[in-house]
Design a protein around this motif. Structure first.
Motif, PDB file in Angstrom:
ATOM      1  N   LEU A  22       0.751  -1.132  -0.031  1.00  0.00           N
ATOM      2  CA  LEU A  22       0.037   0.098  -0.082  1.00  0.00           C
ATOM      3  C   LEU A  22       0.908   1.357   0.019  1.00  0.00           C
ATOM      4  N   ARG A  23       1.882   1.022  -0.362  1.00  0.00           N
ATOM      5  CA  ARG A  23       2.890   2.194  -0.411  1.00  0.00           C
ATOM      6  C   ARG A  23       2.549   3.564  -1.104  1.00  0.00           C
ATOM      7  N   ASN A  24       1.665   3.280  -2.343  1.00  0.00           N
ATOM      8  CA  ASN A  24       1.362   4.228  -2.975  1.00  0.00           C
ATOM      9  C   ASN A  24      -0.192   4.570  -2.982  1.00  0.00           C
ATOM     10  N   ALA A  25      -0.878   3.891  -2.054  1.00  0.00           N
ATOM     11  CA  ALA A  25      -2.300   3.952  -1.824  1.00  0.00           C
ATOM     12  C   ALA A  25      -2.591   5.301  -0.973  1.00  0.00           C
ATOM     13  N   LYS A  26      -3.158   6.153  -1.570  1.00  0.00           N
ATOM     14  CA  LYS A  26      -3.251   7.401  -0.795  1.00  0.00           C
ATOM     15  C   LYS A  26      -4.571   7.744  -0.039  1.00  0.00           C
ATOM     16  N   ASN A  27      -5.547   7.172  -0.462  1.00  0.00           N
ATOM     17  CA  ASN A  27      -6.727   7.098   0.349  1.00  0.00           C
ATOM     18  C   ASN A  27      -7.081   5.699   1.343  1.00  0.00           C
ATOM     19  N   PHE A  28      -6.293   5.107   1.594  1.00  0.00           N
ATOM     20  CA  PHE A  28      -6.440   3.985   2.455  1.00  0.00           C
ATOM     21  C   PHE A  28      -6.283   4.402   4.001  1.00  0.00           C
ATOM     22  N   ASP A  29      -7.415   3.878   4.792  1.00  0.00           N
ATOM     23  CA  ASP A  29      -7.341   4.537   5.905  1.00  0.00           C
ATOM     24  C   ASP A  29      -6.603   4.193   6.890  1.00  0.00           C
ATOM     25  N   GLU A  30      -5.449   4.917   7.245  1.00  0.00           N
ATOM     26  CA  GLU A  30      -4.372   4.704   8.302  1.00  0.00           C
ATOM     27  C   GLU A  30      -4.882   4.137   9.791  1.00  0.00           C
ATOM     28  N   GLN A  31      -5.967   4.123   9.960  1.00  0.00           N
ATOM     29  CA  GLN A  31      -6.347   3.641  11.412  1.00  0.00           C
ATOM     30  C   GLN A  31      -6.167   2.000  11.296  1.00  0.00           C
ATOM     31  N   ASN A  32      -6.900   1.614  10.024  1.00  0.00           N
ATOM     32  CA  ASN A  32      -6.449   0.082  10.027  1.00  0.00           C
ATOM     33  C   ASN A  32      -5.422  -0.569  10.070  1.00  0.00           C
ATOM     34  N   ILE A  33      -4.373   0.363   9.412  1.00  0.00           N
ATOM     35  CA  ILE A  33      -2.928  -0.048   9.707  1.00  0.00           C
ATOM     36  C   ILE A  33      -2.335  -0.234  11.241  1.00  0.00           C
ATOM     37  N   LEU A  34      -2.779   0.949  11.910  1.00  0.00           N
ATOM     38  CA  LEU A  34      -2.364   0.982  13.187  1.00  0.00           C
ATOM     39  C   LEU A  34      -3.176   0.019  14.007  1.00  0.00           C
ATOM     40  N   GLU A  35      -4.231  -0.195  13.888  1.00  0.00           N
ATOM     41  CA  GLU A  35      -5.054  -1.477  14.608  1.00  0.00           C
ATOM     42  C   GLU A  35      -4.404  -2.743  14.080  1.00  0.00           C
ATOM     43  N   ALA A  36      -3.914  -3.166  12.948  1.00  0.00           N
ATOM     44  CA  ALA A  36      -3.221  -4.344  12.697  1.00  0.00           C
ATOM     45  C   ALA A  36      -1.785  -4.403  13.671  1.00  0.00           C
ATOM     46  N   CYS A  37      -1.140  -3.276  13.715  1.00  0.00           N
ATOM     47  CA  CYS A  37      -0.047  -3.110  14.413  1.00  0.00           C
ATOM     48  C   CYS A  37      -0.110  -3.568  16.010  1.00  0.00           C
ATOM     49  N   GLU A  38      -1.104  -2.905  16.438  1.00  0.00           N
ATOM     50  CA  GLU A  38      -1.398  -3.096  17.709  1.00  0.00           C
ATOM     51  C   GLU A  38      -1.977  -4.467  18.018  1.00  0.00           C
ATOM     52  N   ASP A  39      -2.750  -5.048  17.138  1.00  0.00           N
ATOM     53  CA  ASP A  39      -3.092  -6.581  17.335  1.00  0.00           C
ATOM     54  C   ASP A  39      -2.008  -7.392  17.276  1.00  0.00           C
ATOM     55  N   ALA A  40      -1.061  -7.196  16.148  1.00  0.00           N
ATOM     56  CA  ALA A  40       0.193  -8.079  16.213  1.00  0.00           C
ATOM     57  C   ALA A  40       1.135  -8.232  17.271  1.00  0.00           C
ATOM     58  N   LYS A  41       1.162  -6.725  18.339  1.00  0.00           N
ATOM     59  CA  LYS A  41       1.905  -6.840  19.476  1.00  0.00           C
ATOM     60  C   LYS A  41       1.387  -7.737  20.423  1.00  0.00           C
ATOM     61  N   LEU A  42       0.116  -7.992  20.381  1.00  0.00           N
ATOM     62  CA  LEU A  42      -0.442  -8.729  21.542  1.00  0.00           C
ATOM     63  C   LEU A  42      -0.274 -10.169  20.954  1.00  0.00           C
ATOM     64  N   LEU A  43      -0.139 -10.530  19.560  1.00  0.00           N
ATOM     65  CA  LEU A  43      -0.112 -11.996  19.335  1.00  0.00           C
ATOM     66  C   LEU A  43       1.464 -12.630  19.023  1.00  0.00           C
ATOM     67  N   ILE A  44       2.319 -11.632  18.725  1.00  0.00           N
ATOM     68  CA  ILE A  44       3.606 -12.215  18.433  1.00  0.00           C
ATOM     69  C   ILE A  44       4.310 -12.944  19.868  1.00  0.00           C
ATOM     70  N   GLU A  45       5.143 -13.723  19.465  1.00  0.00           N
ATOM     71  CA  GLU A  45       6.114 -14.779  20.664  1.00  0.00           C
ATOM     72  C   GLU A  45       7.279 -14.604  20.114  1.00  0.00           C
ATOM     73  N   VAL A  46       8.169 -13.469  20.405  1.00  0.00           N
ATOM     74  CA  VAL A  46       9.673 -13.501  20.055  1.00  0.00           C
ATOM     75  C   VAL A  46      10.598 -14.198  20.684  1.00  0.00           C
ATOM     76  N   ARG A  47      11.183 -14.998  19.707  1.00  0.00           N
ATOM     77  CA  ARG A  47      12.388 -15.704  19.957  1.00  0.00           C
ATOM     78  C   ARG A  47      13.540 -16.037  18.867  1.00  0.00           C
ATOM     79  N   GLY A  48      14.713 -15.895  19.596  1.00  0.00           N
ATOM     80  CA  GLY A  48      15.907 -15.712  18.544  1.00  0.00           C
ATOM     81  C   GLY A  48      16.848 -16.151  18.986  1.00  0.00           C
TER      82      GLY A  48
END
Length: 224
Positions: A22-48
């Protein structure tokens, strides 16, 4: 083998947008992206995990037990000034993958796509943070790190993923490799990082990833 499990405090929304195509998508709702990032933080299980080895840059050989010859001209050139390498593996677990699949099955296609992009961003950030932690350690021994190089970049064949899994100790953080050389969990990374002595002239050595070294011209992460 040092273990890394620090959690991410933030997931970059701009990188998530880029991985979502979506790099060039001008009218995409940024809130949807922010919500995805917040959801991801709760779901990831970091291991390295990572391990350092001596490296024979003449024969492109990692001096492990047994030794491993690294195939490919591009990685050979990348590591030509190194006498040590670090093999790393990182994952954010399967939980987030399951949620991506569930959202898609339930018809939440945009949400699923954005969460998947946030997951990709997250695992890349984990690898970046691992690099920073490792860089501090090797700097004390007089070394500078090159950018990480993964199987599939340039002409380094994916078939060497098996060797890299063993060298990094990926199974110790519950990573697996399929017969098709696909990593499980899917949102995972393996890579080699070259170490150059500070006494070597590093001005001509690229310290960051160079997309021109990779043949994947359709990669959504490509910078150029």
């Amino acid at each position: 083998m040092p273990i890394y499990n620090a959690q991410l405090l933030e997931i970059d929304p701009q990188e998530t947008r880029r991985y979502a195509g979506l790099r060039n998508a001008k009218n995409f709702d940024e809130q949807n992206i922010l919500e995805a990032c917040e959801d991801a933080k709760l779901l990831i299980e970091v291991r390295g995990i990572w391990k350092m080895y001596n490296y024979d840059n003449i024969n492109q050989m990692i001096l492990s037990e047994p030794p491993v010859i690294i195939e490919g001209k591009s990685i050979g050139k990348h590591l030509e000034s190194c006498d040590k390498v670090i093999c790393i593996a990182a994952t954010i677990g399967e939980k987030i993958e399951q949620e991506v699949t569930n959202r898609f099955k339930n018809g939440k296609y945009v949400s699923s796509m954005l969460l998947d992009a946030a997951a990709t961003t997250a695992v890349e950030q984990v690898a970046d943070l691992m690099e920073k932690a490792i860089a501090q350690k090797v700097a004390k021994d007089g070394y500078t790190m090159l950018w990480r190089f993964s199987p599939g970049y340039g002409d380094w064949p994916l078939t060497q993923q098996t060797d890299l899994f063993k060298l990094a100790g990926a199974e110790e953080i519950k990573m697996q490799l399929s017969f098709a050389m696909m990593m499980i969990p899917r949102k995972s990374i393996t890579a080699i990082i070259g170490l150059v002595k500070n006494s070597v002239n590093v001005k001509k050595i690229e310290m960051k990833h160079n997309c021109t070294a990779c043949y994947k011209i359709d990669c959504p992460a490509r910078q150029i």
